[in-house]
Write an enzyme that holds these catalytic residues in place. Structure first.
Site, PDB file in Angstrom:
ATOM      1  N   GLY A  32      -9.299 -16.395  12.975  1.00 28.96           N
ATOM      2  CA  GLY A  32      -8.676 -15.330  13.741  1.00 28.96           C
ATOM      3  C   GLY A  32      -7.594 -14.660  12.934  1.00 28.96           C
ATOM      4  N   GLY A  35      -5.120 -17.454  11.392  1.00 26.98           N
ATOM      5  CA  GLY A  35      -5.575 -18.446  10.435  1.00 26.98           C
ATOM      6  C   GLY A  35      -6.991 -18.902  10.675  1.00 26.98           C
ATOM      7  CG  ASP A 145      -4.000 -14.255  23.380  1.00 30.27           C
ATOM      8  OD1 ASP A 145      -4.462 -13.301  24.048  1.00 30.27           O
ATOM      9  OD2 ASP A 145      -4.518 -14.646  22.320  1.00 30.27           O
TER      10      ASP A 145
END
Length: 349
Positions: A32, A35, A145
Site C-alpha cells: 500500500g 509499505g 481509515d
C-alpha cells in the site's frame, strides 16, 4: 496492491528481506501507500503479519516521530475484535510493525464475491466492529481509515485492522503529507472534508458506512467519481435501501452529518444488544462462541472462485465496488444463537 497466490501469498521478490529481527519472511501479502506487508513466521512457527515501511517515508524525521507515537499507542489497544500489534522496530531501518496474522477474507472481498451478509451475521458484524472501536478508542486512538477492506472475517469473529497507523502520514498543517485524503472516499466522515478535527465520532460515521455496505452490498454514498462521492458524503442522505431493519435505525443515526449528534460507540453497542449497558469485553467473548465463521456466513450464495486464501492485518485488498480511491491508497438461519438482541429483532449471533 499485489494479489496473494498460494499458501504464503506472493513469492518474495529480489531485494525483499528474508528475515527481519526474529521473523522469517515467507511471502508477500500486499503493498500500500505506507509499505509492504509480508507473511512472517516466528521461531516457534507462529505466523504473523509484518508491515515494512517504505524507505522514502522512513527517511523523514517527522514521519518517524509520528510513526513511533502511533505504534506505541496501538500496542495499548486491547485484543478483542482487533488484530493486535505484537512487536515493532521503531528506531533502526527498516522500520516495521508486527501484528497477529488473521486468516479469513476481508469484508470487502466476502461481500463482493458472495453478496450482503444475512440476518444474524450482519448483526454480529455490526457488534464486532463496534466492539473493536471501543477497544481502539479506549487506548486513545481514532482509527481514521475504517472501511470494508480493514475488517477481516476470521473464524472467531470480525477483526478490525490498521487502527491508528494512518495518522502517521498526517502533516501538522493539513489532512495528509501530500494534501490528499488517505482512505476510500465513501467511508470518510464529512467533518474531514470540512477540515474539522477527526474524533471518535468520525469512526462512528465510518462504522455506519461499513455496516451499510455489509448489509446491502453498496456503500451508502457510492458514486462514479471521487468528487461525486465526496459531495454525497458532505450533503446527501445515505442510501440504505434494502438494509435489514434490525440495524437500519442505528446505522442512519451513525451517518449523521454533525458529529455532535451521532451516537457514541457505547451507544451503538447498547442499541444493538438491546438490554442495558453493553460490556465490550463480554461481547467479544460472546462473538467467539456464536460467530458462524467467514464461510458458513454466506451459505445462501455459492461462492465464486477465489485465489486468495486469506487476508492479513495491514493489507488492504483493494477498493469496494462503486468507489474511487483517494490519497493514492489504495443460509439465512431461522434459529439464532443467544447473544445479541437488535432493536425490533429477535436474538442473534
Amino acid at each position: 496492491m499485489t494479489t496473494q497466490a498460494g499458501e504464503n501469498g506472493e513469492a518474495l521478490r529480489p531485494g525483499d528481506p528474508a528475515e527481519l529481527g526474529p521473523y522469517r519472511l515467507l511471502g508477500r501479502l500486499g503493498r500500500g501507500g505506507m509499505g509492504t506487508v509480508y507473511l512472517g513466521e516466528e521461531r516457534d512457527g507462529r505466523r504473523v503479519a509484518v508491515k515494512v515501511i517504505n524507505r522514502e517515508l522512513a527517511g523523514e524525521g517527522a514521519f518517524r516521530d509520528r510513526f513511533r507515537r502511533e505504534v506505541t499507542a496501538a500496542r495499548r489497544v486491547r485484543r478483542f475484535c482487533t488484530a493486535p500489534v505484537l512487536d515493532a522496530e521503531l528506531d533502526h531501518d527498516p522500520l516495521y510493525v508486527v501484528t497477529e496474522y488473521i486468516e479469513g477474507p476481508s469484508l470487502e472481498k466476502a461481500v463482493a464475491e458472495r453478496g450482503p451478509l444475512p440476518g444474524s451475521d450482519l448483526e454480529g458484524l455490526a457488534v464486532g466492529v463496534a466492539t473493536a472501536l471501543a477497544a481502539i478508542h479506549g487506548a486513545g486512538i481514532v482509527h481514521r481509515d475504517l472501511k470494508p477492506a480493514n475488517v477481516l472475517l476470521s473464524s472467531t469473529g470480525p477483526r478490525v485492522i490498521d487502527f491508528g497507523i494512518a495518522r502517521a502520514l498526517d502533516a501538522a498543517d493539513g489532512p495528509t503529507r501530500t494534501g490528499q485524503f488517505v482512505g476510500t472516499p465513501s467511508y470518510l466522515p464529512p467533518e474531514l472534508l470540512r477540515g474539522e478535527p477527526v474524533t471518535p465520532a468520525s469512526d462512528v460515521f465510518s462504522w455506519g458506512s461499513v455496516v451499510a455496505y455489509a448489509g446491502t452490498g453498496s456503500a451508502p454514498f457510492a458514486g462514479a467519481t471521487v468528487p461525486e462521492i465526496l459531495y454525497r458524503v458532505a450533503h446527501a442522505e445515505p442510501r440504505l435501501d434494502g438494509l435489514d431493519p434490525a440495524v437500519r435505525e442505528v446505522v442512519a443515526a451513525a451517518l449523521g452529518k454533525d458529529p455532535r449528534n451521532r451516537p457514541s460507540v457505547q451507544d451503538l453497542l447498547d442499541r444493538l444488544v438491546g438490554h442495558g449497558r453493553a460490556d465490550p469485553a463480554r461481547l467479544a467473548e460472546t462473538l467467539k462462541a456464536t460467530w458462524h465463521g467467514a464461510e458458513p456466513a454466506f451459505a445462501q450464495t455459492p461462492a465464486r472462485p477465489s485465489h486468495t486464501p486469506a487476508q492479513v492485518s495491514g493489507h488492504s485488498s483493494g477498493q469496494a465496488p462503486g468507489d474511487a480511491v483517494a490519497g493514492g491508497e489504495e443460509t439465512r438461519r431461522d434459529a439464532r444463537p443467544d447473544g445479541f438482541a437488535a432493536p425490533g429483532a429477535g436474538r442473534s449471533g
